[in-house]
Structure formats: structure tokens, C-alpha cells
Design an enzyme around this catalytic site. Structure first.
Site, PDB file in Angstrom:
ATOM      1  N   LYS A  13      41.724  31.873  29.681  1.00 41.38           N
ATOM      2  CA  LYS A  13      41.944  31.840  28.228  1.00 41.38           C
ATOM      3  C   LYS A  13      43.431  31.957  27.897  1.00 41.38           C
ATOM      4  O   LYS A  13      43.948  31.190  27.098  1.00 41.38           O
ATOM      5  CB  LYS A  13      41.229  33.023  27.543  1.00 41.38           C
ATOM      6  CG  LYS A  13      39.733  33.060  27.742  1.00 41.38           C
ATOM      7  CD  LYS A  13      39.108  34.257  27.015  1.00 41.38           C
ATOM      8  CE  LYS A  13      39.554  35.613  27.528  1.00 41.38           C
ATOM      9  NZ  LYS A  13      39.168  35.907  28.921  1.00 41.38           N
ATOM     10  N   ARG A  88      35.259  39.485  20.592  1.00 46.12           N
ATOM     11  CA  ARG A  88      34.643  39.778  21.873  1.00 46.12           C
ATOM     12  C   ARG A  88      33.285  40.420  21.732  1.00 46.12           C
ATOM     13  O   ARG A  88      32.667  40.747  22.733  1.00 46.12           O
ATOM     14  CB  ARG A  88      35.525  40.805  22.563  1.00 46.12           C
ATOM     15  CG  ARG A  88      36.268  40.280  23.715  1.00 46.12           C
ATOM     16  CD  ARG A  88      37.013  41.486  24.223  1.00 46.12           C
ATOM     17  NE  ARG A  88      37.214  41.343  25.611  1.00 46.12           N
ATOM     18  CZ  ARG A  88      38.292  40.776  26.130  1.00 46.12           C
ATOM     19  NH1 ARG A  88      39.232  40.303  25.378  1.00 46.12           N
ATOM     20  NH2 ARG A  88      38.401  40.697  27.423  1.00 46.12           N
ATOM     21  N   ARG A 127      46.411  37.051  40.495  1.00 48.56           N
ATOM     22  CA  ARG A 127      47.140  36.964  39.227  1.00 48.56           C
ATOM     23  C   ARG A 127      48.327  37.908  39.231  1.00 48.56           C
ATOM     24  O   ARG A 127      48.261  39.026  39.734  1.00 48.56           O
ATOM     25  CB  ARG A 127      46.231  37.325  38.052  1.00 48.56           C
ATOM     26  CG  ARG A 127      47.071  37.492  36.778  1.00 48.56           C
ATOM     27  CD  ARG A 127      46.304  37.439  35.519  1.00 48.56           C
ATOM     28  NE  ARG A 127      45.305  38.472  35.427  1.00 48.56           N
ATOM     29  CZ  ARG A 127      44.421  38.531  34.448  1.00 48.56           C
ATOM     30  NH1 ARG A 127      44.408  37.584  33.525  1.00 48.56           N
ATOM     31  NH2 ARG A 127      43.553  39.498  34.412  1.00 48.56           N
ATOM     32  N   ARG A 160      47.951  43.522  37.247  1.00 53.74           N
ATOM     33  CA  ARG A 160      47.459  44.333  36.133  1.00 53.74           C
ATOM     34  C   ARG A 160      46.570  45.480  36.634  1.00 53.74           C
ATOM     35  O   ARG A 160      45.818  45.308  37.573  1.00 53.74           O
ATOM     36  CB  ARG A 160      46.672  43.462  35.153  1.00 53.74           C
ATOM     37  CG  ARG A 160      47.484  43.068  33.943  1.00 53.74           C
ATOM     38  CD  ARG A 160      46.846  41.972  33.135  1.00 53.74           C
ATOM     39  NE  ARG A 160      45.480  42.257  32.720  1.00 53.74           N
ATOM     40  CZ  ARG A 160      44.756  41.447  31.954  1.00 53.74           C
ATOM     41  NH1 ARG A 160      45.286  40.313  31.517  1.00 53.74           N
ATOM     42  NH2 ARG A 160      43.536  41.748  31.634  1.00 53.74           N
ATOM     43  N   ARG A 171      34.301  44.481  34.179  1.00 49.92           N
ATOM     44  CA  ARG A 171      34.675  43.622  33.046  1.00 49.92           C
ATOM     45  C   ARG A 171      33.730  42.430  32.946  1.00 49.92           C
ATOM     46  O   ARG A 171      33.390  41.991  31.851  1.00 49.92           O
ATOM     47  CB  ARG A 171      36.118  43.149  33.206  1.00 49.92           C
ATOM     48  CG  ARG A 171      37.121  44.269  32.912  1.00 49.92           C
ATOM     49  CD  ARG A 171      38.491  43.985  33.484  1.00 49.92           C
ATOM     50  NE  ARG A 171      39.110  42.802  32.926  1.00 49.92           N
ATOM     51  CZ  ARG A 171      40.095  42.129  33.518  1.00 49.92           C
ATOM     52  NH1 ARG A 171      40.556  42.526  34.695  1.00 49.92           N
ATOM     53  NH2 ARG A 171      40.615  41.076  32.941  1.00 49.92           N
TER      54      ARG A 171
END
Ligand code: AP5
Ligand code: MG
Ligand code: ZN
Length: 213
Positions: A13, A88, A127, A160, A171
Site C-alpha cells: 500500500k 482499517r 523491508r 520496523r 498483524r
């Protein structure tokens, strides 16, 4: 053009929202980035949000909705925006619809970037995020020119806190439970568009541009 990005954590996203923002000249508004900036500045909101984010849970709706509604009222959002990570939950989506209706506006597109859970865990471990500007990279799929340094601003890249495999798993289950129902919500609203998020990032973007025109 008013766009909402949907998709699981790690679906891409943020990556696509940034590209949309640049091509169409509309602001990229990411609630995750806003919370991370608040955590970095150690604000009260940041301290509250962090307790949820580190566990892979959603920040309560009441801490999110007003923040976004205020942001959308700023001048640069007049000509449109791409929302990333908001809404969300169904209550957030309803609050957004109501806030827009009040000023006689509505969303144009909800773009769902579809990636199966199996691909997600692998993506997240690679990431890297910029501590200064929130820029997002991947060690294999979207590397920076210089290792560990943000291309856009020269900031330091980190993994992160919520990208540890156990937290990613949490998540994902929160996503399926609380966020996936939005696909139905925006299908009913007649604005849902689906893109395959498993192809490379330029191919995903091409599909999105095909929708937005
Ligand atoms: P947020 O920051 O929104 O995280 P998220 O939804 O979990 O999504 P991510 O940012 O992890 O993934 P992404 O889809 O943006 O993927 P990316 O482009 O980085 O939210 C974090 C937390 O904040 C939440 O858990 C919650 O606690 C809280 N929060 C935020 N908003 C909230 C709200 N509205 N209500 C309540 N709580 C809220 O891509 C992932 C990786 O894959 C990158 O490395 C990228 O380079 C790579 N990649 C991207 N596309 C491709 C591709 N096509 N092929 C290969 N690799 C790719
Ligand atoms: Mg993101
Ligand atoms: Zn940066």
C-alpha cells in the site's frame, strides 16, 4: 481524486501510494507514518499508539478518526489524496463516509492490493524503512543505491519494530478480522478495484494507472 488503499500489512500500500502521490500530485496520507512520526517525537499520541503497534494490534478508532478528518481539512487535500492504512475498521470507514458527506464529497476509488499471506512474511523481513522520511525499501525487491541509506533524504534505514515474524503474524490475523470486511463495504459502495499485488512493483503500478487513468 480521492483514493483509499486497501490490503494486508506488507501488500505494498505504502509503496504504491507514494507512486500515485507523485504521478497525480496529491498528498499521500499514511496513518502508520503519522503514528511513527509521533513515536519518534515522543508525543502523547505516539506513546499511546506505540503500545498497540508493537503488539501488532490496531490503535483504537477514537485516536485515529479525528486525526485523519483534521488532516483531510488541510489545504493540500482539497484536490484529493491517497489514504494509506486508513480506514482499517468498519467504524473508521463509516466515520470517513460521514465526514465526507458533511462537506458534499465522496471517495472515487478503493484500491485493494491483493497479496496472499504466504508472500507477506517473506516481504516484511526484507523491508527497510527510513527513520527520517518514512521511505520504504526492500533489500531484494526495491534496494537503495547505497546500502542502509535512504535514496530520497539520506536518512538511516531500519527494520520496523513491528516487522518481527511473530508480530507480522498477529498483524495478519488482525487484518483478516477487522480490515478485510472493508472490501465488502467498498464493493457495496461501488468503488472497489482489485489489483494483483504479487507482481513486481512497477507492474502493480501499471495496473493502478490503468484504473485511475
Ligand atoms: P501501517 O504502517 O499502515 O502498516 P501496515 O498496514 O501493516 O502496512 P505496511 O506499512 O506494513 O505495509 P504496506 O502495505 O504499506 O507495504 P509496503 O509498501 O511497505 O500501520 C502500522 C500500525 O499502525 C498498525 O499495525 C496499527 O497498529 C497502526 N495503525 C495504522 N493505521 C491505523 C488505523 N487506521 N487504525 C488503527 N491502527 C492503525 O511494502 C512492504 C515491503 O514489500 C517493502 O519492503 C516493499 O519494498 C516491498 N514491496 C512492495 N511492493 C512489492 C512488490 N510488488 N513486489 C515485491 N516487493 C514489494
Ligand atoms: Mg505502509
Ligand atoms: Zn528518507
Amino acid at each position: 481524486m480521492k483514493i483509499v488503499m486497501l490490503g494486508a500489512p506488507g501488500a505494498g500500500k505504502g509503496t504504491q501510494a507514494k507512486m500515485i502521490s507523485e504521478k497525480y500530485g496529491i498528498p499521500h496520507i499514511s496513518t502508520g507514518d503519522i503514528f511513527r512520526a509521533n513515536i519518534k517525537e515522543n508525543t502523547e499520541l505516539g506513546q499511546k499508539a506505540k503500545t498497540y503497534m508493537d503488539k501488532g494490534l490496531l490503535v483504537p478508532d477514537e485516536l485515529v478518526v479525528d486525526l485523519v478528518v483534521d488532516r483531510l481539512a488541510q489545504d493540500d487535500a482539497k484536490k484529493g489524496y491517497v489514504l494509506d492504512g486508513f480506514p482499517r475498521t468498519i467504524p473508521q470507514a463509516e466515520a470517513l463516509t460521514a465526514a465526507l458527506e458533511k462537506i458534499g464529497e465522496k471517495l472515487d476509488y478503493a484500491i485493494d492490493v491483493d497479496v496472499p499471506d504466504e508472500n507477506i512474511i517473506q516481504r516484511m523481513s526484507g523491508r527497510r524503512a527510513c527513520v527520517s522520511c518514512g521511505g520504504t525499501y526492500h533489500i531484494k525487491y526495491n534496494p537503495t543505491k547505497k546500502e542502509g541509506v535512504c535514496d530520497a533524504c539520506g536518512g538511516e534505514l531500519i527494520l520496523r519494530d513491528d516487522d518481527k515474524p511473530e508480530t507480522v503474524q498477529q498483524r495478519l490475523s488482525v487484518y483478516h478480522e477487522q480490515t478485510q470486511p472493508l472490501i465488502d463495504y467498498y464493493t457495496k459502495a461501488g468503488i472497489l478495484k482489485e489489483v494483483d499485488g504479487t507482481v513486481d512493483l512497477d507492474a502493480v503500478f501499471e495496473a493502478i494507472v490503468g484504473i485511475l487513468g
